[in-house]
Design a protein around this motif. Structure first.
Motif, PDB file in Angstrom:
ATOM      1  N   GLU A 145      -1.894  -5.409   7.647  1.00  0.00           N
ATOM      2  CA  GLU A 145      -2.909  -4.471   7.182  1.00  0.00           C
ATOM      3  C   GLU A 145      -2.313  -3.079   7.000  1.00  0.00           C
ATOM      4  O   GLU A 145      -2.594  -2.388   6.008  1.00  0.00           O
ATOM      5  CB  GLU A 145      -4.079  -4.436   8.166  1.00  0.00           C
ATOM      6  CG  GLU A 145      -5.232  -3.586   7.707  1.00  0.00           C
ATOM      7  CD  GLU A 145      -6.508  -3.813   8.517  1.00  0.00           C
ATOM      8  OE1 GLU A 145      -7.411  -2.964   8.415  1.00  0.00           O
ATOM      9  OE2 GLU A 145      -6.595  -4.839   9.238  1.00  0.00           O
ATOM     10  N   ALA A 146      -1.453  -2.677   7.928  1.00  0.00           N
ATOM     11  CA  ALA A 146      -0.842  -1.354   7.831  1.00  0.00           C
ATOM     12  C   ALA A 146       0.148  -1.273   6.669  1.00  0.00           C
ATOM     13  O   ALA A 146       0.218  -0.264   5.957  1.00  0.00           O
ATOM     14  CB  ALA A 146      -0.135  -1.020   9.138  1.00  0.00           C
ATOM     15  N   ALA A 152      -7.407  -7.407   7.851  1.00  0.00           N
ATOM     16  CA  ALA A 152      -7.146  -8.663   8.554  1.00  0.00           C
ATOM     17  C   ALA A 152      -8.179  -9.720   8.214  1.00  0.00           C
ATOM     18  O   ALA A 152      -7.848 -10.901   8.075  1.00  0.00           O
ATOM     19  CB  ALA A 152      -7.114  -8.407  10.065  1.00  0.00           C
ATOM     20  N   GLU A 153      -9.442  -9.320   8.070  1.00  0.00           N
ATOM     21  CA  GLU A 153     -10.484 -10.326   7.836  1.00  0.00           C
ATOM     22  C   GLU A 153     -10.300 -11.048   6.505  1.00  0.00           C
ATOM     23  O   GLU A 153     -10.660 -12.224   6.371  1.00  0.00           O
ATOM     24  CB  GLU A 153     -11.878  -9.708   7.911  1.00  0.00           C
ATOM     25  CG  GLU A 153     -12.201  -8.701   6.834  1.00  0.00           C
ATOM     26  CD  GLU A 153     -13.556  -8.055   7.084  1.00  0.00           C
ATOM     27  OE1 GLU A 153     -14.538  -8.473   6.455  1.00  0.00           O
ATOM     28  OE2 GLU A 153     -13.621  -7.131   7.924  1.00  0.00           O
ATOM     29  N   ILE A 154      -9.734 -10.380   5.503  1.00  0.00           N
ATOM     30  CA  ILE A 154      -9.486 -11.035   4.222  1.00  0.00           C
ATOM     31  C   ILE A 154      -8.342 -12.032   4.352  1.00  0.00           C
ATOM     32  O   ILE A 154      -8.405 -13.154   3.830  1.00  0.00           O
ATOM     33  CB  ILE A 154      -9.172  -9.986   3.132  1.00  0.00           C
ATOM     34  CG1 ILE A 154     -10.375  -9.067   2.923  1.00  0.00           C
ATOM     35  CG2 ILE A 154      -8.778 -10.669   1.825  1.00  0.00           C
ATOM     36  CD1 ILE A 154     -11.637  -9.779   2.456  1.00  0.00           C
ATOM     37  N   GLY A 261       1.847 -12.440   6.072  1.00  0.00           N
ATOM     38  CA  GLY A 261       2.528 -11.462   5.239  1.00  0.00           C
ATOM     39  C   GLY A 261       2.583 -11.881   3.785  1.00  0.00           C
ATOM     40  O   GLY A 261       2.458 -11.039   2.876  1.00  0.00           O
ATOM     41  N   SER A 262       2.759 -13.163   3.532  1.00  0.00           N
ATOM     42  CA  SER A 262       2.864 -13.653   2.156  1.00  0.00           C
ATOM     43  C   SER A 262       1.541 -13.551   1.415  1.00  0.00           C
ATOM     44  O   SER A 262       1.512 -13.204   0.223  1.00  0.00           O
ATOM     45  CB  SER A 262       3.371 -15.097   2.161  1.00  0.00           C
ATOM     46  OG  SER A 262       4.662 -15.183   2.733  1.00  0.00           O
ATOM     47  N   VAL A 263       0.438 -13.848   2.084  1.00  0.00           N
ATOM     48  CA  VAL A 263      -0.871 -13.696   1.445  1.00  0.00           C
ATOM     49  C   VAL A 263      -1.115 -12.233   1.091  1.00  0.00           C
ATOM     50  O   VAL A 263      -1.582 -11.913  -0.013  1.00  0.00           O
ATOM     51  CB  VAL A 263      -1.995 -14.225   2.362  1.00  0.00           C
ATOM     52  CG1 VAL A 263      -3.367 -13.881   1.788  1.00  0.00           C
ATOM     53  CG2 VAL A 263      -1.870 -15.735   2.535  1.00  0.00           C
ATOM     54  N   ALA A 264      -0.793 -11.341   2.001  1.00  0.00           N
ATOM     55  CA  ALA A 264      -0.985  -9.916   1.734  1.00  0.00           C
ATOM     56  C   ALA A 264      -0.124  -9.461   0.563  1.00  0.00           C
ATOM     57  O   ALA A 264      -0.584  -8.724  -0.322  1.00  0.00           O
ATOM     58  CB  ALA A 264      -0.647  -9.103   2.991  1.00  0.00           C
ATOM     59  N   ALA A 265       1.142  -9.901   0.529  1.00  0.00           N
ATOM     60  CA  ALA A 265       2.039  -9.525  -0.565  1.00  0.00           C
ATOM     61  C   ALA A 265       1.517 -10.059  -1.895  1.00  0.00           C
ATOM     62  O   ALA A 265       1.597  -9.372  -2.926  1.00  0.00           O
ATOM     63  CB  ALA A 265       3.446 -10.053  -0.286  1.00  0.00           C
TER      64      ALA A 265
END
Length: 377
Positions: A145-146, A152-154, A261-265
């Motif tokens: 998130e940072a 985080a919830e997504i 991390g991969s989903v966020a990226a």
């Protein structure tokens, strides 16, 4: 004949001849009271379910197919693979008819129903599992998130909808499924395009396996070749997956950190905007004039300002940030009234993960439910 023997004989005859003779009787022909009768066990008829899925498939010698040979020639020339090694690999690949059947679209006629869909995705097993997953991976979620600006919830919502936090990652050998769909996709209007897509995914699988030093036949995933907790297609894995746990390798199946991390990226690469804080969607009402109707068909993008939406007869019950752009989302409910929502750019970034309003909304709702179950506000 003694009197006792005669009475017993008459009683037995009466029991045999009487209409009640099929009722339970004792050795002397007396009908037993209901409390002593042995009740016949009623066995309900077995329900016919779907046939078991054949994950293994059958050998068809893909190497004999002209299109396969041409594909392998191209891959060997383009990517530097040894052609003989590709032949050896294809000799072990199997045709999986289950993948062909599962990729076919559902038969037409049944109306879309968001409420029915959401009951399957935003449900107790996923909510409870999400709380456990969040608690076990709170550091990785906070760090993602940072770094990426994705709440985080997504992230929890996507991994929960995709595989129930790694419980259902798929049992097909990825190379088998992709080869089957790459060269034997079912008849469909976009068949050639879909086959080209799966050939690209098969090539990406070979590249990823070589890069990672693993046997491509060891990779397992969905019937469409999606891999790991977040169900990345191999090309997405190559482009967007990250070694978020810092162990020197990318493992979307065994590493929750890498999955997070991969989903966020992926979301950031597909339009997620850190600065768009607050809710992703706002409940909306639409006017009977239907001037807003063309806004439904503008694609998976946020293009309208609040003034344009208001002028077309779209309103919300709460104020929405005027500096953002929105799209109008319709969630059909079968025979029940359709729900309408205003969605910002981050909602549409989720639709790039799966091009469906239902999917994106289920991610939002599941993530919110998990956050509330953890005691978050």
């Amino acid at each position: 004949m003694p009197m006792k023997t005669l009475i017993t004989s008459l009683l037995l005859s009466a029991a045999i001849l009487s209409p009640a003779s099929h009722a339970a009787v004792d050795p002397y022909g007396y009908k037993l009271p209901p409390s002593m009768q042995k009740k016949k066990k009623v066995v309900p008829p077995k329900k016919k379910g779907p046939p078991p899925v054949d994950y293994v498939g059958e050998f068809v010698n893909f190497g004999d197919w002209k299109e396969v040979r041409e594909f392998l020639d191209d891959v060997a020339a383009r990517d530097g693979f040894d052609r003989a090694e590709l032949n050896t690999l294809m000799a072990q690949v199997r045709f999986v008819d289950a993948a062909v059947q599962l990729v076919k679209p559902a038969p037409p006629g049944k109306p879309k129903n968001w409420q029915a869909y959401s009951r399957l995705t935003v449900e107790p097993v996923r909510i409870d599992g999400g709380v456990k997953f969040w608690n076990e991976n709170v550091d990785a979620l906070n760090r993602a998130e940072a770094l990426y600006g994705v709440p985080a919830e997504i992230l929890v919502g996507i991994i929960g909808v995709e595989t129930v936090y790694g419980r259902n990652t798929g049992r097909f050998r990825v190379v088998d499924a992709l080869a089957t769909l790459a060269f034997s996709y079912p008849e469909a209007p976009q068949r050639r395009d879909r086959m080209a897509f799966f050939r690209g995914e098969l090539e990406s699988t070979l590249l990823f396996a070589r890069q990672s030093g693993i046997d491509p036949l060891s990779l397992k995933g969905s019937f469409a070749g999606a891999i790991g907790m977040p169900q990345f297609m191999p090309s997405s894995l190559m482009k967007y997956a990250v070694d978020f746990d810092g162990d020197g390798k990318i493992d979307l199946l065994g590493s929750s950190g890498d999955a997070i991390g991969s989903v966020a990226a992926f979301l950031v690469a597909h339009g997620w905007q850190r600065e768009q804080g607050g809710p992703l969607v706002y409940a909306a009402a639409v006017s009977p004039s239907r001037e807003w109707e063309p806004m439904i068909k503008q694609g998976l993008v946020a293009t309208y300002r609040t003034a344009e939406l208001s002028a077309a007869g779209v309103t919300t019950t709460v104020p929405v940030p005027e500096q953002q752009s929105y799209g109008l989302v319709d969630l059909q409910n079968g025979a029940e009234p359709t729900e309408y929502w205003l969605a910002n750019a981050n909602f549409f970034a989720i639709t790039q993960y799966n091009r469906s309003y239902f999917y994106a909304m289920s991610v939002v709702e599941l993530g919110r439910a998990v956050r509330l179950a953890r005691g978050g506000m």
